[in-house]
Design a protein around this motif. Structure first.
Motif, short mmCIF file in Angstrom:
data_model
loop_
_atom_site.label_atom_id
_atom_site.label_comp_id
_atom_site.label_asym_id
_atom_site.label_seq_id
_atom_site.Cartn_x
_atom_site.Cartn_y
_atom_site.Cartn_z
N LEU A 19 -38.70 -4.67 28.85
CA LEU A 19 -39.77 -6.01 28.85
C LEU A 19 -39.18 -6.98 28.66
O LEU A 19 -38.87 -8.05 28.78
CB LEU A 19 -40.55 -5.26 28.57
CG LEU A 19 -41.35 -4.19 28.62
CD1 LEU A 19 -43.12 -3.75 28.68
CD2 LEU A 19 -41.91 -4.37 30.25
N HIS A 20 -38.36 -6.50 26.81
CA HIS A 20 -37.86 -7.64 26.10
C HIS A 20 -36.54 -8.58 26.94
O HIS A 20 -36.81 -10.06 27.30
CB HIS A 20 -37.58 -7.88 24.99
CG HIS A 20 -36.81 -9.07 23.92
ND1 HIS A 20 -37.53 -9.85 23.67
CD2 HIS A 20 -35.82 -9.06 24.14
CE1 HIS A 20 -36.81 -10.33 22.62
NE2 HIS A 20 -35.87 -10.74 23.34
N ILE A 21 -35.37 -7.11 27.57
CA ILE A 21 -34.47 -7.28 28.46
C ILE A 21 -35.26 -8.53 29.71
O ILE A 21 -34.52 -9.81 30.08
CB ILE A 21 -33.61 -6.70 28.48
CG1 ILE A 21 -33.06 -6.49 27.08
CG2 ILE A 21 -33.15 -7.06 29.85
CD1 ILE A 21 -32.25 -5.07 27.60
N LEU A 22 -35.98 -7.87 30.25
CA LEU A 22 -36.75 -8.26 31.30
C LEU A 22 -37.26 -9.72 31.43
O LEU A 22 -36.52 -10.76 32.61
CB LEU A 22 -37.36 -7.35 32.50
CG LEU A 22 -36.83 -6.21 32.88
CD1 LEU A 22 -37.85 -5.23 32.78
CD2 LEU A 22 -36.17 -6.27 33.65
N ARG A 23 -37.76 -10.16 30.15
CA ARG A 23 -39.01 -10.92 29.97
C ARG A 23 -37.72 -12.52 29.66
O ARG A 23 -37.91 -13.62 29.77
CB ARG A 23 -39.65 -10.82 29.46
CG ARG A 23 -41.09 -10.59 30.41
CD ARG A 23 -41.61 -9.87 29.13
NE ARG A 23 -42.46 -11.76 28.02
CZ ARG A 23 -43.34 -12.51 28.91
NH1 ARG A 23 -44.30 -12.28 30.34
NH2 ARG A 23 -43.84 -13.25 28.36
#
Length: 446
Positions: free
Chosen positions: A341-345
């Motif tokens: 999720l951090h990478i996607l955000r």
């Protein structure tokens, strides 16, 4: 040639010598010879920092080709997987689906020869019943390899001269490894290409053991390091997954920033959809031609390796040092989901290899796999990104495979990653890696 160049060249030459001995006449204490090659690799990489730009580019190329070539000096040292590759290629060339028949199946007895199916008395082989044996591991189960891997095995079989045995597979691995070296050498400072070309894992796993993972790694490097359009990048990543399922963990890096804006989401879709279509297209012919499941032994392998039940093998070893066994799998899912999720955000879509290395490296440290060839992917991502501290992961995998010190080795690898983060000032792993000194940062290629 100045003193620094001479020193770096001497260290690479010493590493080539150690690897040549290891592959040509495997000594006792194989892992310690391999570890010595890693020590020389680290020392040579450190020495390379002081080599002028053009000389460094030449040394990386020549040294890398020499290191890669050592894997051709003998038969596979630590793996029997290539024998399955040869068999699957032969089965397909005879008009059969590799997903329909296990090597021990009497229906394919006409394809057996004394090399792949020797007499049991000739050595330590795998029994297949009736007093017969084979060099192929897990001979009673169907193949586990995805469709583009199977297509690769068929292609190598068709291009190989009679009696060539494993040499064509090793040669193909060497050519792919050399091609990746050339691609990496053309990207920015060529010194980072030494992380790939000089790494002992490359001649060991990509060449000597001829693992098909090398084909998937080549597709990943093209996708993240060369492809500019989202569709082309997605198609290449789909091809990598259709060779070996492990590169699926790289895909989120190419989707970095997908949740940051509507534009990022659309860009991610333009990457993800071609990847899915390529995987589906690769599987379709085998689905139509096969009577059995094209997933083969996949679920049996997952259970066999202990990924379903943490206490069954040495999987999730680092988490199990601090958590009950039953918590290991849920904790792994939570941590990897948070990273995803951090990478996607917040990931950088212009540097997809950053998120890919973070998620891939973290997955290896959490899952602690016992097969080091999977980590060829980590080596390539390090060469793309420059965060050298992740190179401890493939060495830890080899320790887990060849020794009883797998858990301490993975713990040391995790400590190395922590040290790398500390050196970078405690910044989040997705931030930019360390660069070479200013006086060599913009060196030209030769």
């Amino acid at each position: 040639m100045n003193a620094r160049t001479t020193g770096a060249a001497a260290l690479v030459a010493a590493q080539v010598t150690v690897l040549a001995v290891l592959f040509h006449s495997p000594p006792r204490g194989l892992f310690w010879w391999y570890a010595a090659a890693w020590v020389l690799f680290g020392a040579a990489g450190w020495a390379l920092r002081g080599v002028p730009g053009k000389a460094a580019a030449r040394l990386v190329l020549v040294g890398g080709l020499a290191v890669i070539a050592t894997g051709l000096l003998g038969p596979p040292v630590t793996s029997t997987d290539p024998y399955r590759y040869v068999w699957d290629g032969r089965v397909q060339a005879a008009g059969n689906s590799p997903y329909d028949h296990a090597p021990a199946d009497p229906a394919l007895a006409s394809l057996r020869d004394p090399w792949l199916f020797p007499r049991c008395a000739e050595g330590h082989f795998y029994p297949i019943g009736g007093g017969a044996c084979t060099r192929i591991n897990r001979p009673s189960v169907h193949t586990i390899y995805p469709p583009l891997a199977e297509a690769y095995f068929l292609l190598v079989d068709r291009l190989s001269p009679g009696g060539a045995r494993l040499v064509p597979l090793q040669a193909a691995g060497a050519l792919l490894a050399a091609a990746v070296l050339l691609i990496l050498r053309r990207r920015g400072d060529p010194r980072w290409a030494a992380c790939w070309g000089w790494c002992p894992a490359v001649p060991m796993e990509a060449v000597n053991n001829a693992h098909v993972d090398m084909l998937a790694v080549a597709a990943v490097v093209l996708a993240l390091g060369v492809a500019r359009g989202t569709a082309g990048r997605g198609a290449l990543l789909g091809a990598a997954v259709a060779v070996k399922l492990v590169p699926a963990v790289v895909v989120p890096g190419a989707l970095a920033g997908a949740l940051s804006s509507a534009r990022g989401f659309r860009r991610a879709l333009r990457t993800l959809l071609p990847a899915v279509l390529v995987v589906a297209a690769a599987y379709l012919p085998y689905v139509l031609l096969s009577r059995a499941s094209v997933l083969g032994y996949l679920f049996g392998y997952v259970a066999e390796e202990g990924y379903e039940e943490a206490g069954a093998r040495d999987r999730y070893a680092l988490l199990r040092l601090v958590l009950p066994d039953t918590w290991a799998l849920p904790a792994t899912v939570v941590i990897l989901t948070a990273l995803l999720l951090h990478i996607l955000r917040r990931g950088d879509p212009d540097r997809p290899w950053q998120g890919a290395l973070t998620l891939t490296g973290a997955a290896f440290l959490l899952l602690t796999p016992g097969y080091p060839w999977y980590a060829l992917l980590v080596v390539a991502l390090v060469a793309l990104d420059g965060r050298w501290e992740w190179l401890g992961v493939p060495l830890a995998g080899t320790a887990a495979y060849l020794t009883t010190f797998g858990t301490p080795a993975y713990a040391l690898a995790a400590s190395g990653v922590a040290v790398g983060l500390a050196i970078r000032g405690g910044r989040w792993p997705l931030t930019r890696p360390l660069r070479w000194r200013r006086d060599v940062r913009r060196s030209s290629l030769s």
